[in-house]
Design an enzyme around this catalytic site. Structure first.
Site, PDB file in Angstrom:
ATOM      1  CG  ASP A 250      -1.996   1.020   1.223  1.00 54.95           C
ATOM      2  OD1 ASP A 250      -2.014   1.919  -0.009  1.00 54.95           O
ATOM      3  OD2 ASP A 250      -2.627   1.123   2.191  1.00 54.95           O
TER       4      ASP A 250
ATOM      5  CG  ASP B 242      -8.248  13.198 -25.960  1.00 57.07           C
ATOM      6  OD1 ASP B 242      -9.001  14.002 -26.882  1.00 57.07           O
ATOM      7  OD2 ASP B 242      -8.466  13.550 -24.794  1.00 57.07           O
TER       8      ASP B 242
ATOM      9  CD  GLU C  61     -14.431  59.849 -61.366  1.00 52.96           C
ATOM     10  OE1 GLU C  61     -15.213  59.892 -62.337  1.00 52.96           O
ATOM     11  OE2 GLU C  61     -13.304  60.392 -61.274  1.00 52.96           O
TER      12      GLU C  61
END
Length: 1462
Positions: free
Chosen positions: A536, A795, A1087
């Site tokens: 452990d 992933d 113009e």
């Protein structure tokens, strides 16, 4: 000190300094105490001028005295100081503060004639009769009178705030204590709170906001009759501009009372609720029960947070019924759901009483480990030979030794020998079987076995009888499991160690490794006693049960999974495990499971490691010439530092990080943010600098896969690669550049530094390297399973096939094992086996796909960022929902707008959004691709030039889309159609690898007519024409050749840029002309106006000649609509014409009608202002060869013209235009050198900072001539430092003597090293170039040198400030003189100190150093900061030296730092 000087003058100021702060104390009052008191009065809304008289001080004392019993130390000090000042004004001589207090109070009582008005601490809160209630406003004799709040009430309020720290209890406490109060009383309560000024400021801001709202909702009525009570304003309700009597009249007048007290209470409650939320930031939604937390503790936290929530009781009831259960941990949630609907709190607490406790944890652990400790399966035959329990005393079956009625046998039950009992047996191991001991040992008789063998055999001998067969069968089954223990020195394997491991030979390895797919349970021998133990890594100590290690132990209590355990601690115990012998400390006790903790595992050399992929890392380097980042770590909060420390320790344990050595010089800042659930932290590292210097990578995967491109398959599985980047190793040589630092609070310890061993998040190389690695890993799998579709994006992995369920699961398992074997994890929580599958924002089914649930945001106020997100969501939905439109939504955010700017909705945008909501309410589905069927695309034109399309196979829709992008302001349908087809074609090639058959709303003739002239559209795939209405058509007929016999119009327009006035007109070949004056126009608009005039005044057929490419481009594109008003008018007029011919000619080229109309519209409009300046500029350049900037500055001609003048000069084109820029230096620094030209010696001196030069021809290169030139230079210009080479003339005694006499510092460089005196070396070169340009203008070299110097100093502009060298030098000298003057002037400021206030904070700060005093503000230096303070918030005081600094009220003598009251 302004008005405060007048508080005490002359004799009174002297008397003040005789009064002691305390009786018999040494400290006395000073003027600074008066200054402080004047500042403090502002907090109570009292004027400073009240301190100037006795009556004013009396008023202050009447206000302060009720607050003294419950007030802060500051308030008491203020009261005491005012008492002393009152005594001085009353000419009462006092010795100390206490005497002044008593005298002032006696005088006040005597003057009022009663002590009723002096608040007393012993006064009851309510009248003794009890009739009036606890209200400050009471009725007496038909009139309402005001009773001030008692000290008891104020004290209760102060204690409530101090104890609860603005917890949830403060709001109801305030409601109770302020019941019936007037605004005056409420302000008294707020003034009692001495600390918590941040909270008080929040309440003040709320009061100001609410008062402003009140004034807006209740405008002032007209003039009132005399004597009538006015209506209250917001400031009246807050008690700042109203008296107590007025407040009472408003509250109780008839008719139409105004409860100003209750209104003001409500405002304060709003502010208090905001403070509660600030002091208790935990949201009720974030209160969740921890996995090991008891239910009662969770309920306490839940209700504490619930009290802070200011919401409706019904909502709180709902929170209790739902959130309390919903946010419980899984164990309690399971219990609570079994209680049925709406259980009471008592039932929930009772049911969950044992959940999470030590006993339950022990029970759960025992159940979880039951499987690990259960013997392996044994053959059925052996299992049938279970023996009945047998007594160790009499040897009979059916009962144990404790239940035996026979006389006790003498001797030990353990070893069989006499002379001792089993408890004192010296043998470590029972000698009658090779099996478990202690609690797990079988209860066998001590007598002879059925086979005649002695049961008291040694461990080295094989067991016999039925029990021996059982253990033999179990051992065989364990060997059959095939579990391996991997060796760290070569990856070898050995059979799992059994109970007779010492007898099998030395098969163990030096550094064992365990896979944690199952619990690592092994057999250990503790002093030769075999024990099954769990390894452990989460336990500190090692505890076992069932063995005896003698009497040499130390009693110890440890916390275990079953609560506290009484253990015996043995030190230096011999342990043999995994064929290694160690000595360590071990404890024995009643533990549910035997464990070896970190103390033994560390001795064995074990650690918990996360496997990293067994792949060769890709070599990565920095860009050539670049170095790694060396950025400092910025400060972080303590909470973030602790979170980062925890994250880094975990990553270090898992092998993802390692500690950086002290020789690593690189660093990148790190920080932390909360994750979406707001409970966990995420570590982020600012890799922007590292990304900038890292080599470039290729983006391998350019987009995300689309479900419409997937082939239809029977079975689908989706899995996720966990910690994807952290499973790929980073190249070892590059790791050093990823170093980062964890700071410590208050620098309490050295900072810990780490480097990444794996791919970091946020580094630009991680995606490319990960994708490359994944392609290499999955390539063999793809080749081995060609019938399986494998879609991988980062992933996320999708596997689809037509295999049977078992075969499909088998191939998925193979893929998982492949990834797991390389060190990648595939978390079970993200493994999806059954539909629907959540994948890449889609929802997949075996026969269809959909988008995951789309929820449009609902907002009252929309910002630019909100609209951007909304359009993003709609564009995402448009791939399957037909008819989605965003044109008018996008128009809302056109132009330069900030992200937070509020957006004003238009009716068209609102209608478009509502239409989109209706579309989204009807769920749509997409189909999968079938390669054998034909791919088709149908295009539909909707209104407003928004195009929709669907890509389908027959009736099955694969995906849909929209197109509304208009690249030009003026466009037509055919051009847009080409762009739509182009988009669909590219999209189809990316998703399906083929181009669909198109169905387009256009006729072939229309397309070909347009296509002949506009074939330049980049790429359009081939298609079949299928006419589907509405059709796209060209709206007017432009012809390619002039129309004979038709009038020809020459058009032109002009505009003045300054006045914005213009003219537009035309001239025809038949003598007609027309001119129109325009205002607020431009050349382009003029113009267009001229062209529109020609169309309006012409017949059905017309020839028009223009000289504007802008107009020609618009008309030739045959637009059908435009956002320009004039263009829309032109389109309407051209539709009416039978034929129009338009041609373009260049302007101002003398072409027939174009020249005539140009003169017609230019009169009074076009102005060329610089033409007359060109000739003088050319003459200037021919004479001085000035550079471009000098010509532009002096003559005001355009830079283009000036450049043309310079470029046409043959002398100035040898080296091109110089690159401007000067090296800044001290103003007195010059460089000097000698150069040679035409056999003459030229001495040159250059002012380094400005580039100004002095030069002349000298007869010989001697020290005397050089000294004379230096003396001449120093007499003209300031010079403090001279830099030369170390030639003999510069190092001569004459030059040194002149330098000493003038006070010049001299330094030397290297003669032939240009870097040592680079400025003068470069200037020599420029001087010779200038001389070469003007050499023909003079005969002698002496003259031409001085002429060239003049040109360089006064005729060349550029560099710093865009000035000539002469201008720059003079400007520097002037600036230096001004700076010196200011420094002399400001030196006097150092004698003064400044005390100042900031913002709304009423506390004085300082002292700071006075840097500058202006008319409106002062500049103050405080520490390292420089502040600008308004004069009205600053007090300038002469620094007499040696006095105590005064930076706040806490530094006053007698204040809280001395713990004494003035």
């Amino acid at each position: 000190m302004g008005a405060r000087n007048s508080v005490l003058r002359g004799k009174k100021a002297d008397e003040l300094e005789k009064v002691r702060l305390r009786p018999n104390g040494k400290k006395r009052y000073r003027l600074k105490h008066v200054v402080w008191a004047a500042n403090e009065l502002d907090r109570f809304g009292l004027a400073e001028s009240l301190l100037e008289s006795k009556e004013g001080c009396q008023k202050i004392l009447k206000v302060l005295e009720p607050l003294v019993p419950t007030g802060s130390e500051n308030l008491k000090s203020l009261f005491n100081t005012v008492c002393v000042i009152w005594c001085l004004h009353a000419e009462e001589k006092v010795k100390d503060t206490e005497e002044a207090k008593k005298l002032a109070q006696r005088h006040l009582v005597a003057e009022t004639g009663t002590a009723e008005k002096m608040p007393n601490i012993s006064r009851p809160t309510a009248p003794p009769s009890g009739k009036g209630g606890n209200f400050p406003v009471q009725q007496a004799g038909g009139n309402y009178i005001h009773v001030p709040l008692s000290p008891r009430t104020l004290n209760a309020w102060v204690k409530l705030v101090e104890e609860k720290k603005f917890g949830a209890e403060v709001v109801p406490g305030f409601q109770a204590l302020s019941e019936g109060c007037t605004p005056y009383d409420i302000n008294q309560m707020l003034n009692c709170v001495g600390d918590h000024q941040a909270a008080m400021q929040i309440i003040r801001e709320i009061i100001n906001e609410e008062a402003a709202d009140w004034d807006a909702q209740h405008p002032i009525p007209g003039p009132l009759p005399a004597g009538q009570l006015r209506d209250p304003r917001g400031s009246d309700i807050a008690g700042t501009t109203s008296t107590v009597d007025e407040q009472i009249q408003w509250m109780y007048r008839q008719p139409n009372p105004v409860p100003v007290g209750n209104i003001y209470r409500r405002w304060i409650q709003i502010g208090l609720q905001k403070c509660v939320r600030m002091y208790n930031p935990t949201n009720i939604l974030d209160v969740k029960q921890g996995p090991k937390e008891s239910f009662q503790s969770y309920v306490d936290r839940f209700y504490k947070s619930l009290r802070a929530e200011q919401t409706d009781p019904a909502v709180k009831n709902w929170m209790t019924q739902t959130l309390l259960i919903q946010n419980a941990n899984p164990d309690c949630k399971l219990v609570l759901k079994g209680l049925g609907m709406n259980p009471t709190l008592e039932e929930m607490l009772t049911a969950c009483q044992g959940v999470g406790g030590p006993s339950q944890k022990a029970r759960l652990m025992a159940e979880a480990l039951k499987e690990a400790l259960t013997p392996a399966p044994i053959p059925f035959a052996a299992a049938q030979q279970r023996r009945a329990i047998r007594c160790w005393n009499c040897g009979k079956e059916g009962h144990s030794a404790k239940q035996c009625r026979a006389p006790r046998r003498q001797g030990c039950w353990k070893c069989g020998k006499s002379g001792h009992i089993m408890a004192n047996c010296p043998e470590r191991q029972a000698g009658f079987l090779d099996g478990p001991t202690g609690k797990a040992a079988p209860q066998l008789p001590r007598g002879p076995s059925s086979s005649g063998a002695d049961t008291n055999s040694t461990p080295n001998r094989s067991s016999s009888g039925p029990v021996g067969e059982i253990y033999a069968a179990r051992e065989k089954a364990e060997r059959a499991e095939g579990e391996t223990i991997q060796g760290g020195d070569g990856g070898l394997t050995a059979p799992r160690a059994g109970r007779d491991a010492p007898q099998r030979g030395d098969r163990g390895l030096a550094t064992p490794q365990f896979s944690l797919w199952k619990r690592p349970v092994v057999t250990a021998f503790i002093e030769d006693q075999p024990v099954e133990v769990l390894l452990d890594t989460g336990a500190d100590d090692s505890i076992v049960a069932g063995i005896e290690l003698g009497d040499n132990y130390t009693p110890k209590i440890v916390g275990g999974i079953g609560g506290f355990i009484n253990t015996k601690e043995y030190k230096n115990v011999e342990i043999k495990v995994l064929n290694k012998r160690v000595r360590a400390t071990i404890m024995t006790g009643d533990t549910p499971i035997n464990i070896f903790g970190r103390n033994i595992l560390a001795t064995l050399g074990m650690s918990l490691n996360l496997p990293v992929a067994k792949l060769d890392p890709i070599k990565v380097t920095l860009k050539p010439g670049k170095d790694g980042p060396r950025l400092k770590q910025w400060p972080l909060t303590k909470e973030k530092i602790e979170a980062l420390k925890e994250i880094c320790e975990k990553m270090e344990r898992e092998g993802q990080l390692e500690e950086a050595p002290p020789t690593n010089p690189y660093n990148t800042p790190t920080f932390a943010i909360k994750k979406k659930d707001k409970n966990k932290w995420r570590m982020l590292i600012d890799f922007r600098e590292l990304n900038r210097v890292t080599q470039d990578f290729t983006e391998i995967q350019l987009g995300i896969p689309h479900p419409a491109g997937l082939a239809k398959k029977k079975r689908i599985t989706v899995l996720d690669v966990g910690d994807a980047y952290f499973s790929i190793p980073l190249h070892e040589d590059f790791r050093q550049y990823t170093a980062f630092t964890l700071p410590s609070v208050n620098n309490a310890e050295p900072e810990k530094r780490y480097v990444y061993k794996v791919l970091p998040q946020g580094w630009k190389g991680s995606p490319a390297i990960f994708q490359f690695m994944m392609r290499q890993i999955l390539e063999p799998f793809r080749k081995a399973n060609p019938d399986v579709i494998l879609i991988q994006y980062m992933d996320d992995i999708l596997i689809a096939s037509d295999r049977t369920g078992l075969e499909h699961d088998k191939v998925v398992l193979q893929l998982k094992e492949l990834l797991n074997g390389l060190g990648f994890s595939t978390p079970d929580e993200k493994f999806q086996k059954d539909p629907p599958f959540q994948w890449m924002g889609y929802e997949l089914w075996p026969t269809k796909w959909k988008l995951q649930k789309i929820q449009l945001p609902q907002k009252e106020i929309w910002t630019v960022n909100d609209i951007q997100k909304l359009v993003g969501v709609l564009n995402w939905a448009a791939q399957i929902y037909p008819g989605i439109k965003t044109k008018h939504l996008c128009k809302l955010i056109r132009g330069k707008m900030t992200l937070t700017e509020e957006v004003q909705w238009t009716e068209l945008a609102e209608a478009e959004l509502e239409e989109n909501k209706i579309i989204l309410s009807q769920e749509q589905e997409g189909s999968y691709y079938q390669e054998e069927e034909e791919l088709e695309a149908t295009v539909i034109k909707s209104q407003d030039n928004q195009w929709a399309y669907k890509i389908h196979q027959g009736e099955r829709v694969l995906k849909v889309g929209k197109y509304a992008k208009i690249k030009n302001t003026h466009t037509n349908g055919v051009r847009l159609l080409a762009q739509v087809v182009q988009k669909i074609g590219k999209e189809a090639l990316v998703i399906w690898g083929r181009v669909p058959k198109f169905h387009l709303p256009v006729e072939r003739d229309t397309w070909e007519q347009w296509w002949d002239n506009y074939w330049q559209v980049t790429w359009v795939p081939e298609w079949d024409f299928v006419s589907t209405p509405p059709l796209v058509r060209l709206t007017f007929n432009l012809v390619g050749d002039p129309i004979p016999g038709t009038e020809t119009f020459y058009t032109d327009g002009s505009c003045n840029r300054q006045s914005k006035e213009g003219k537009a007109g035309y001239v025809t070949d038949r003598g007609r002309d027309r001119v129109r004056v325009l205002e607020q126009t431009s050349n382009q608009q003029a113009e267009l106006e001229a062209f529109a005039m020609a169309l309006a005044d012409s017949g059905p057929k017309v020839n028009i000649i223009v000289d504007s490419q802008y107009v020609m481009g618009i008309v030739a594109g045959q637009p059908t609509e435009s956002e320009n008003r004039i263009v829309n008018q032109i389109i309407e007029d051209m539709i009416k014409k039978e034929a129009v011919y338009v041609a373009w000619v260049p302007a101002h080229k003398g072409i027939g009608g174009n020249q005539e109309v140009d003169h017609l519209v230019s009169q009074g409009i076009r102005q060329v202002l610089f033409l007359e300046k060109i000739e003088p500029a050319q003459e200037e350049h021919e004479k001085y060869h000035s550079n471009i900037k000098e010509l532009t500055h002096k003559f005001g001609i355009p830079q283009l013209v000036a450049r043309q003048i310079v470029n046409t000069c043959a002398q100035c084109q040898q080296k091109g235009e110089a690159i401007h820029g000067q090296v800044n230096a001290e103003i007195g620094v010059w460089q000097m050198d000698c150069t040679h030209l035409e056999g003459k010696i030229i001495i040159v001196a250059v002012h380094v900072a400005s580039g100004f030069i002095e030069a002349e021809v000298i007869p010989q290169e001697s020290g005397r001539q050089t000294a004379l030139f230096l003396l001449k230079l120093a007499s003209r210009w300031p010079i403090t430092h001279l830099h030369t080479d170390n030639g003999p003339n510069f190092t001569s005694q004459e030059v040194k003597m002149v330098a000493w006499w003038i006070g010049i510092e001299q330094s030397f460089g290297v003669p032939y090293n240009p870097q040592s005196q680079g400025v003068v070396e470069a200037m020599n070169h420029h001087l010779k170039n200038q001389i070469s340009r003007i050499r023909e203008q003079a005969n002698t070299i002496e003259t031409i040198v001085l002429m060239a110097v003049h040109c360089m100093n006064f005729k060349r502009r550029g560099g710093i400030g865009d000035m000539t060298p002469a201008e720059r030098l003079i400007n520097m000298i002037t600036t230096e003189q001004e700076i010196q003057f200011l420094q002399r002037k400001n030196s006097n400021f150092k004698k003064f100190q400044v005390y100042y206030r900031e913002g709304r904070d009423q506390l004085w700060k300082g002292p700071g150093e006075l840097l500058w005093k202006g008319d409106g503000a002062v500049i103050v230096k405080v520490g390292a900061d420089i502040k600008v303070v308004p004069r009205r918030k600053a007090k300038i005081i002469r620094d007499y030296g040696g006095r105590q600094e005064l930076d706040s009220s806490s530094h006053l003598e007698g204040a809280r730092e001395d713990g004494e009251v003035a």
